[in-house]
Design an enzyme around this catalytic site. Structure first.
Site, PDB file in Angstrom:
ATOM      1  N   SER A 211       0.835  -1.193   0.000  1.00 45.37           N
ATOM      2  CA  SER A 211       0.000   0.000   0.000  1.00 45.37           C
ATOM      3  C   SER A 211       0.874   1.248   0.000  1.00 45.37           C
ATOM      4  O   SER A 211       1.729   1.403  -0.861  1.00 45.37           O
ATOM      5  CB  SER A 211      -0.957  -0.048   1.194  1.00 45.37           C
ATOM      6  OG  SER A 211      -1.956   0.940   1.095  1.00 45.37           O
TER       7      SER A 211
ATOM      8  N   ASP B  39      -5.825  -3.311  -2.743  1.00 44.33           N
ATOM      9  CA  ASP B  39      -4.749  -3.131  -1.768  1.00 44.33           C
ATOM     10  C   ASP B  39      -4.212  -4.461  -1.236  1.00 44.33           C
ATOM     11  O   ASP B  39      -4.968  -5.315  -0.775  1.00 44.33           O
ATOM     12  CB  ASP B  39      -5.315  -2.299  -0.610  1.00 44.33           C
ATOM     13  CG  ASP B  39      -4.245  -1.703   0.290  1.00 44.33           C
ATOM     14  OD1 ASP B  39      -3.255  -2.397   0.572  1.00 44.33           O
ATOM     15  OD2 ASP B  39      -4.427  -0.561   0.727  1.00 44.33           O
TER      16      ASP B  39
END
Length: 340
Positions: free
Chosen positions: A56, A191
């Site tokens: 991320s 993600d």
């Protein structure tokens, strides 16, 4: 945490891994720590780590490091562009939109900032090995973008653009939109924090599978893991047991990320201490927060108050850890796995 071993292993036999947690705008905290290390040891981070992992926002930082982009530039992306990427709006209306209509934010400003930083560079331009976790919705499984190394006979990811990888690894569900990458036959990604918000274990596995151990080039492993700020390690007693999505609000995603990061740290620490081939493992955790500070630190609070606090905490933590000999050991010798 494992103290560095005092074995007289040659630096040429040592493989070093850097891992950076996810955490949205809280990446400013991690970036400030690495910025201090880069200044303190007068180096580019990528010259001292053979493999860099990041999920991320940590993936965004890892990608920048792999191109020798000074960490101060990465820090500035958060401090100067954070409010454009995560604009602060009416919380109630934003929550309603997030629940019924679409992701809380679009990614146009993030994409613009990434394009300015990375341009059209691809993974083949990296100066070190990389592991950047995302999750493939198309396949329903974890997907790790890697520099194509010969040890694994890899040939899949080197033509992929940095911008696409950064958008994929940071597409937090309900916060940012799903990412489609045309060069993977239009696979769709979200993600990597849904399974590896702390990607340290991914880095350890990659190192032990391909690079470190009997019959391999390297005989010693060193791992440095940079945590994120965790404002809510626990919750008050909840009297309402049947919580809706609205009741959970941002805690729904945060709880997944926090639990996974904690478990990964425990597993890696156990492996480092108790496996047949112990390795050096240092985890720099999130700085402790007062109850008042915890109220303003979360994945997407880009207010000047929150940004200033994250920046201060990162610098303070870096000053504390930068004096430790176990950190200096990572910067004593340059990496030995040379790509270019």
């Amino acid at each position: 945490m494992v103290q560095p071993s005092l074995l007289s292993t040659s630096s040429s036999d040592t493989f070093k891994v850097l891992s950076i947690d996810g955490g949205g705008i809280k990446g400013l905290y991690s970036a400030r720590i690495l910025e201090h290390f880069e200044n303190r040891f007068n180096c580019h981070i990528a010259d001292y780590f053979d493999l860099i992992c990041g999920t991320s926002t940590g993936g965004l930082i890892a990608l920048g490091l792999s191109l020798d982009i000074p960490v101060v530039q990465i820090s500035n992306l958060y401090s100067m562009r954070g409010n454009q990427i995560f604009p602060q709006r009416n919380n109630f209306l934003s929550s309603l939109k997030q629940l019924f209509l679409r992701s809380k934010y679009d990614n146009s400003e993030l994409q613009k900032a990434l394009q300015e930083m990375f341009g059209d560079r691809t993974l083949s331009d990296s100066r070190c090995l990389l592991c950047i976790p995302a999750f493939s919705l198309t396949d329903g499984r974890p997907f790790i973008f890697k520099y194509d190394h010969s040890e694994g006979n890899l040939c899949r990811d080197n033509k992929t653009k940095y911008v696409d990888i950064a958008l994929a690894t940071s597409a937090a569900p309900a916060y940012l939109p799903i990412i489609t990458i045309d060069t993977y036959d239009r696979k769709q990604f979200i993600d990597g924090g849904v399974y590896a918000n702390n990607p340290t274990l991914i880095g350890v596995i990659e190192a032990l599978r391909y690079f470190v151990g009997s019959g391999k080039k390297f005989q010693r492993l060193m791992v440095l893991s940079i945590g994120s700020l965790e404002p809510n390690p626990g919750r008050r007693f909840i009297t309402k047991h049947h919580l809706s999505v609205v009741d959970w609000n941002q805690d729904l995603i945060a709880t997944f990320f926090e639990g996974q990061a904690y478990l990964t740290s425990y597993i890696v620490d156990t492996l480092a201490n108790y496996c047949d081939s112990p390795f050096d493992y240092i985890r720099i955790p999130g700085a402790p927060l007062s109850p008042q500070q915890a109220q303003i630190i979360n994945l997407d609070n880009s207010s000047s108050e929150a940004l200033n606090l994250m920046s201060q905490l990162g610098k303070d933590q870096a000053l504390l850890w930068g004096r430790k000999p176990e950190i200096a050991n990572f910067f004593k010798d340059r990496k030995q796995y040379i790509i270019r």
